[in-house]
Design a protein around this motif. Structure first.
Motif, PDB file in Angstrom:
ATOM      1  N   LYS A  46      12.984  23.381  -6.758  1.00  0.00           N
ATOM      2  CA  LYS A  46      14.740  22.463  -6.629  1.00  0.00           C
ATOM      3  C   LYS A  46      15.306  23.371  -7.398  1.00  0.00           C
ATOM      4  CE  LYS A  46      17.895  19.054  -6.671  1.00  0.00           C
ATOM      5  NZ  LYS A  46      17.928  17.095  -7.657  1.00  0.00           N
ATOM      6  N   GLN A  47      15.016  24.314  -9.169  1.00  0.00           N
ATOM      7  CA  GLN A  47      15.679  24.328  -9.862  1.00  0.00           C
ATOM      8  C   GLN A  47      15.463  26.402  -8.764  1.00  0.00           C
ATOM      9  OE1 GLN A  47      13.490  25.529 -12.927  1.00  0.00           O
ATOM     10  NE2 GLN A  47      15.326  26.813 -14.143  1.00  0.00           N
ATOM     11  N   GLU A  48      14.315  26.318  -7.963  1.00  0.00           N
ATOM     12  CA  GLU A  48      14.450  27.872  -7.596  1.00  0.00           C
ATOM     13  C   GLU A  48      15.430  27.843  -6.050  1.00  0.00           C
ATOM     14  OE1 GLU A  48      11.085  30.080  -4.353  1.00  0.00           O
ATOM     15  OE2 GLU A  48      10.439  29.484  -6.522  1.00  0.00           O
ATOM     16  N   TYR A  63       0.764  -1.114  -0.301  1.00  0.00           N
ATOM     17  CA  TYR A  63      -0.202  -0.009  -0.267  1.00  0.00           C
ATOM     18  C   TYR A  63       0.547   1.185   0.137  1.00  0.00           C
ATOM     19  CZ  TYR A  63      -3.713   3.455   1.491  1.00  0.00           C
ATOM     20  OH  TYR A  63      -4.367   4.637   1.294  1.00  0.00           O
ATOM     21  N   SER A  64       1.872   1.826   0.650  1.00  0.00           N
ATOM     22  CA  SER A  64       2.895   2.366   0.913  1.00  0.00           C
ATOM     23  C   SER A  64       3.647   2.867  -0.451  1.00  0.00           C
ATOM     24  CB  SER A  64       3.343   2.115   2.152  1.00  0.00           C
ATOM     25  OG  SER A  64       4.560   3.587   2.366  1.00  0.00           O
ATOM     26  N   GLY A  65       3.969   1.737  -1.343  1.00  0.00           N
ATOM     27  CA  GLY A  65       4.213   1.514  -2.377  1.00  0.00           C
ATOM     28  C   GLY A  65       3.410   1.807  -3.190  1.00  0.00           C
ATOM     29  N   ASN A  66       2.749   1.411  -3.426  1.00  0.00           N
ATOM     30  CA  ASN A  66       1.221   2.384  -4.223  1.00  0.00           C
ATOM     31  C   ASN A  66       1.228   3.868  -4.529  1.00  0.00           C
ATOM     32  OD1 ASN A  66       1.183   0.332  -5.325  1.00  0.00           O
ATOM     33  ND2 ASN A  66      -0.410  -0.677  -4.403  1.00  0.00           N
ATOM     34  N   ARG A  67       1.492   4.087  -2.870  1.00  0.00           N
ATOM     35  CA  ARG A  67       0.720   5.170  -2.590  1.00  0.00           C
ATOM     36  C   ARG A  67       2.485   6.422  -2.753  1.00  0.00           C
ATOM     37  NH1 ARG A  67      -2.738   3.370  -2.287  1.00  0.00           N
ATOM     38  NH2 ARG A  67      -2.430   3.239  -3.610  1.00  0.00           N
ATOM     39  N   ALA A  68       3.743   5.760  -3.010  1.00  0.00           N
ATOM     40  CA  ALA A  68       4.838   6.791  -2.783  1.00  0.00           C
ATOM     41  C   ALA A  68       4.525   6.521  -4.912  1.00  0.00           C
ATOM     42  CB  ALA A  68       5.792   5.967  -2.856  1.00  0.00           C
ATOM     43  N   LYS A  69       3.729   5.558  -5.488  1.00  0.00           N
ATOM     44  CA  LYS A  69       4.147   5.466  -7.195  1.00  0.00           C
ATOM     45  C   LYS A  69       3.271   6.418  -7.359  1.00  0.00           C
ATOM     46  CE  LYS A  69       3.558   2.899 -10.898  1.00  0.00           C
ATOM     47  NZ  LYS A  69       3.559   1.154 -11.318  1.00  0.00           N
ATOM     48  N   GLU A  70       2.289   6.227  -6.913  1.00  0.00           N
ATOM     49  CA  GLU A  70       1.388   7.370  -7.786  1.00  0.00           C
ATOM     50  C   GLU A  70       1.672   8.891  -7.335  1.00  0.00           C
ATOM     51  OE1 GLU A  70      -2.163   6.861  -4.602  1.00  0.00           O
ATOM     52  OE2 GLU A  70      -2.772   5.356  -6.025  1.00  0.00           O
ATOM     53  N   CYS A  71       2.925   9.713  -6.507  1.00  0.00           N
ATOM     54  CA  CYS A  71       3.167  10.355  -6.060  1.00  0.00           C
ATOM     55  C   CYS A  71       4.446  10.865  -6.799  1.00  0.00           C
ATOM     56  CB  CYS A  71       4.110  10.968  -4.889  1.00  0.00           C
ATOM     57  SG  CYS A  71       3.975  12.302  -4.300  1.00  0.00           S
ATOM     58  N   LEU A  72       5.436   9.984  -7.202  1.00  0.00           N
ATOM     59  CA  LEU A  72       6.584   9.711  -7.751  1.00  0.00           C
ATOM     60  C   LEU A  72       5.912  10.796  -9.382  1.00  0.00           C
ATOM     61  CD1 LEU A  72       9.050   8.031  -6.743  1.00  0.00           C
ATOM     62  CD2 LEU A  72       9.042  10.303  -6.240  1.00  0.00           C
ATOM     63  N   GLU A  73       4.737   9.191  -9.607  1.00  0.00           N
ATOM     64  CA  GLU A  73       4.349   9.880 -11.264  1.00  0.00           C
ATOM     65  C   GLU A  73       3.650  10.938 -11.507  1.00  0.00           C
ATOM     66  OE1 GLU A  73       3.048   5.648 -11.561  1.00  0.00           O
ATOM     67  OE2 GLU A  73       5.070   4.754 -12.219  1.00  0.00           O
ATOM     68  N   ASN A  74       3.391  11.638 -10.571  1.00  0.00           N
ATOM     69  CA  ASN A  74       1.903  12.123 -10.581  1.00  0.00           C
ATOM     70  C   ASN A  74       2.792  13.709 -11.137  1.00  0.00           C
ATOM     71  OD1 ASN A  74       0.624  15.274  -9.490  1.00  0.00           O
ATOM     72  ND2 ASN A  74      -1.358  13.964  -8.818  1.00  0.00           N
ATOM     73  N   GLU A  75       2.011  14.342 -12.605  1.00  0.00           N
ATOM     74  CA  GLU A  75       2.646  16.069 -13.361  1.00  0.00           C
ATOM     75  C   GLU A  75       2.956  16.798 -12.159  1.00  0.00           C
ATOM     76  OE1 GLU A  75       0.689  16.339 -16.152  1.00  0.00           O
ATOM     77  OE2 GLU A  75       1.281  14.552 -17.905  1.00  0.00           O
ATOM     78  N   ALA A  76       1.574  17.071 -11.418  1.00  0.00           N
ATOM     79  CA  ALA A  76       1.852  18.352 -10.450  1.00  0.00           C
ATOM     80  C   ALA A  76       3.234  17.684  -9.444  1.00  0.00           C
ATOM     81  CB  ALA A  76       0.279  17.891  -9.542  1.00  0.00           C
ATOM     82  N   PHE A  77       3.379  16.505  -8.894  1.00  0.00           N
ATOM     83  CA  PHE A  77       3.799  16.516  -8.039  1.00  0.00           C
ATOM     84  C   PHE A  77       5.592  17.306  -8.541  1.00  0.00           C
ATOM     85  CE2 PHE A  77       7.247  13.818  -5.832  1.00  0.00           C
ATOM     86  CZ  PHE A  77       6.997  14.946  -4.693  1.00  0.00           C
ATOM     87  N   HIS A  78       5.626  16.294  -9.987  1.00  0.00           N
ATOM     88  CA  HIS A  78       7.052  16.233 -10.375  1.00  0.00           C
ATOM     89  C   HIS A  78       7.477  17.739 -10.586  1.00  0.00           C
ATOM     90  CE1 HIS A  78      10.415  15.513 -12.999  1.00  0.00           C
ATOM     91  NE2 HIS A  78       9.690  16.413 -13.930  1.00  0.00           N
ATOM     92  N   TRP A  79       6.735  18.554 -11.515  1.00  0.00           N
ATOM     93  CA  TRP A  79       6.627  19.445 -11.274  1.00  0.00           C
ATOM     94  C   TRP A  79       6.974  21.097 -10.392  1.00  0.00           C
ATOM     95  CZ3 TRP A  79       1.557  20.108 -14.450  1.00  0.00           C
ATOM     96  CH2 TRP A  79       1.410  19.649 -15.971  1.00  0.00           C
TER      97      TRP A  79
END
Length: 96
Positions: A31-33, A9-25
């Motif tokens: 990080k750039q700022e 379950y935790s791994g799936n939630r982490a995957k959702e977060c890491l693959e989420n475009e809004a999170f990535h942006w």
């Protein structure tokens, strides 16, 4: 210690977060700022530069923690499938 189901379950939630475009942006934007702020800060502002550097490191730790959770979930899922396969084989051998 977390159960296999909890790790999955935790791994799936982490995957959702890491693959989420809004999170990535958001992650990459922050990080750039921070990197630009660190690069353009005056050398004499040691304390300010140190805070920016530590914030960048914390950001990296956040991503590493999510990645570790994702990988742990994937390993737990593989372990669950393996255990299920062993049980099915044991049941089949008992029928013979």
């Amino acid at each position: 210690m977390a159960t296999l189901e909890e790790q999955i379950y935790s791994g799936n939630r982490a995957k959702e977060c890491l693959e989420n475009e809004a999170f990535h942006w958001a992650f990459e934007g922050i990080k750039q700022e921070l990197t630009e702020a660190w690069q353009t800060s005056p050398a004499r502002d040691v304390e300010g530069r140190e805070k920016i550097f530590l914030t960048l490191k914390l950001l990296d730790r956040l991503k590493a923690a999510l990645t570790t959770s994702l990988e742990s979930g994937q390993l737990a899922e593989a372990n669950r499938i393996y255990q299920q396969t062993l049980m099915e084989r044991a049941k089949e051998s008992l029928r013979l």
